[in-house]
Scaffold this active site. Sequence first.
Site, PDB file in Angstrom:
ATOM      1  N   GLU A  68       2.362  -6.750   1.293  1.00 48.05           N
ATOM      2  CA  GLU A  68       1.186  -5.540   1.563  1.00 48.05           C
ATOM      3  C   GLU A  68       0.725  -4.962   0.044  1.00 48.05           C
ATOM      4  O   GLU A  68       1.875  -4.653  -0.594  1.00 48.05           O
ATOM      5  CB  GLU A  68       1.567  -4.708   2.461  1.00 48.05           C
ATOM      6  CG  GLU A  68       0.677  -3.387   2.798  1.00 48.05           C
ATOM      7  CD  GLU A  68       1.134  -2.457   3.718  1.00 48.05           C
ATOM      8  OE1 GLU A  68       0.472  -1.864   4.381  1.00 48.05           O
ATOM      9  OE2 GLU A  68       2.384  -2.475   4.094  1.00 48.05           O
ATOM     10  N   HIS A  80      -5.249  -2.046   7.477  1.00 49.54           N
ATOM     11  CA  HIS A  80      -6.016  -0.876   7.959  1.00 49.54           C
ATOM     12  C   HIS A  80      -6.503  -0.222   6.676  1.00 49.54           C
ATOM     13  O   HIS A  80      -5.970  -0.292   5.495  1.00 49.54           O
ATOM     14  CB  HIS A  80      -4.979   0.008   8.683  1.00 49.54           C
ATOM     15  CG  HIS A  80      -3.705   0.132   7.980  1.00 49.54           C
ATOM     16  ND1 HIS A  80      -3.467   1.130   7.035  1.00 49.54           N
ATOM     17  CD2 HIS A  80      -2.478  -0.614   8.154  1.00 49.54           C
ATOM     18  CE1 HIS A  80      -2.180   1.139   6.903  1.00 49.54           C
ATOM     19  NE2 HIS A  80      -1.506  -0.030   7.492  1.00 49.54           N
ATOM     20  N   ASP A 131       8.995  -2.052   3.872  1.00 51.26           N
ATOM     21  CA  ASP A 131       7.819  -1.503   3.921  1.00 51.26           C
ATOM     22  C   ASP A 131       7.780   0.037   3.852  1.00 51.26           C
ATOM     23  O   ASP A 131       8.665   0.736   4.650  1.00 51.26           O
ATOM     24  CB  ASP A 131       7.100  -1.808   5.203  1.00 51.26           C
ATOM     25  CG  ASP A 131       5.759  -1.436   5.146  1.00 51.26           C
ATOM     26  OD1 ASP A 131       5.189  -0.852   4.352  1.00 51.26           O
ATOM     27  OD2 ASP A 131       5.129  -1.594   6.461  1.00 51.26           O
ATOM     28  N   ASP A 134       0.615   2.176   0.537  1.00 52.17           N
ATOM     29  CA  ASP A 134       1.492   1.638   1.457  1.00 52.17           C
ATOM     30  C   ASP A 134       1.609   0.185   0.933  1.00 52.17           C
ATOM     31  O   ASP A 134       0.580  -0.413   0.815  1.00 52.17           O
ATOM     32  CB  ASP A 134       0.427   1.456   2.893  1.00 52.17           C
ATOM     33  CG  ASP A 134       1.313   0.987   3.955  1.00 52.17           C
ATOM     34  OD1 ASP A 134       2.082   0.496   3.610  1.00 52.17           O
ATOM     35  OD2 ASP A 134       0.409   0.923   5.164  1.00 52.17           O
ATOM     36  N   HIS A 179      -3.517   5.323   9.185  1.00 51.77           N
ATOM     37  CA  HIS A 179      -4.474   4.433  10.007  1.00 51.77           C
ATOM     38  C   HIS A 179      -5.578   5.173  10.133  1.00 51.77           C
ATOM     39  O   HIS A 179      -5.655   5.997  10.910  1.00 51.77           O
ATOM     40  CB  HIS A 179      -3.888   3.962  11.221  1.00 51.77           C
ATOM     41  CG  HIS A 179      -2.441   3.047  11.314  1.00 51.77           C
ATOM     42  ND1 HIS A 179      -1.801   2.760  12.300  1.00 51.77           N
ATOM     43  CD2 HIS A 179      -2.083   2.483  10.127  1.00 51.77           C
ATOM     44  CE1 HIS A 179      -0.719   2.171  11.919  1.00 51.77           C
ATOM     45  NE2 HIS A 179      -0.866   1.566  10.420  1.00 51.77           N
ATOM     46  N   GLU A 211      -2.353  -6.145   4.331  1.00 57.57           N
ATOM     47  CA  GLU A 211      -0.896  -6.611   4.726  1.00 57.57           C
ATOM     48  C   GLU A 211      -0.856  -7.806   5.525  1.00 57.57           C
ATOM     49  O   GLU A 211      -1.893  -7.925   6.407  1.00 57.57           O
ATOM     50  CB  GLU A 211      -0.060  -5.441   5.378  1.00 57.57           C
ATOM     51  CG  GLU A 211      -0.464  -4.915   6.569  1.00 57.57           C
ATOM     52  CD  GLU A 211       0.146  -3.802   7.008  1.00 57.57           C
ATOM     53  OE1 GLU A 211       1.577  -4.059   6.873  1.00 57.57           O
ATOM     54  OE2 GLU A 211      -0.266  -2.844   7.513  1.00 57.57           O
TER      55      GLU A 211
END
Length: 452
Positions: free
Chosen positions: A433, A305, A225, A236, A313, A339
């Site tokens: 994700e 998120h 990740d 992300d 976030h 994710e």
Amino acid sequence: MTITVPQSDPQDVPGTEKVPKPTKKLVLDADEEDDDDDEGDEENGKEDAGDDGAACPADGTKKKKKKKKKPKKKKTAEAGSSKQSSPPRVPVSKLFPNGNYPCGEETPYVGENSYRTSSAEKRELERLAAQEDPDSPENYNSIRRAAEVHRQVRKYVSETIKPGMTMTEIAEMVEDGTRALVEVDGLHRGIGFPTGVSLNHCAAHYTPNAGDTIVLSSDDVLKVDFGVHVSGRIVDSAFTLNFNHKYDKLLEAVRAATNTGVREAGIDARLCDIGASIQETMESYEVEVDGKVHKVKAIRNLTGHNILPYHIHGGKSVPIVANSDETAIMEEGDHFAVETFGSTGRGYVMDDGECSHYAKTPDVNKPIRLARAKTLLNTINKHFDTLPFCKRYLDRLGETRYYAALDNLVNLGIVQAYPPLSDIQGCMTAQYEHTIILRPTCKEVVSRGDDY
């Protein structure tokens, strides 16, 4: 990177949230260096003529063979700039010199939002975004540049990671490639957050600290990740590797669940509905390992998120199980990390082990009495600001003896600690994700690639 919300009773928890730039080298082709030699050969042609067995004319004189000059090649600013190197070190700006980076997967809106595809008003909003400064977070090119870095780095690391490598080697492989391809430049461009290399029952937020000696084995399930940012716009994205294929169905379940979340995402979509769809997909799978069947469970206290500039976030969470909150929705202009995490265990994670991930808490100003904590905070502000960091990054900056100072900042609430998150020992977890943009005219899965 993920959100978790600590809860006291796992059984009652609803699905809630939880280097310097590369130096340009002037490369002179070997053919150009040979040009001077060619001239010398012509001057000495009378002495050398005939040595190669050339036919002689009738008068007996030797005929001088003319030596053809090779065409000169253009000088290039960087060798191999037309394609990526291995390991990846060619900045993507060299591969896309016009500054236009590949668009992600575009999907038209459906239902009540289908008008957006052809709406003149919505098209104008996108045209204005394209007119923004190329380095503006509002310009889609910033996040597309970050996404292209992510795709190229992950292609290399997914093909290169092998059992026997240490977690530190793997994390640094990802980070070295990211820094080179994005052309790291302070807070302007760089790594979005510490590289997660969580193993087996550990689902998230593990990256090695100094002295870590953990070695990847063929029986491990590895989550990779990592994030890339340009002008604060963070991509992300995560994937999972399984080396003996024992847990292929687990990976398949989580990948399918993430794709379900991406499919259901859209302007005005209710987050609780997305969570329900993800859970339904995920938990329709079973995994048989060594003759025992395990039901795949969505990890109910981990979520996706939204992402804001320089804030991984952003305040909204994308649940991966059903919940009763019907008020939270996705909106035009939102950037989301969709994710999902699946587990063969209980489907619930808790803090586990030494912390490595940290991030400065936005808008928290408290008096700091410890002098060392003040200087450490200055380093954090200068190099990371609100972007997450880890202890290895502080080591890399030359910080030493900072553990007590870091703990002090955490205790004051100025810095937030994000410890590793694990399900029960012996189970396996997986993660996939993607980052999506809810553009005015369509949904763009900016991190989509040929791999996942």
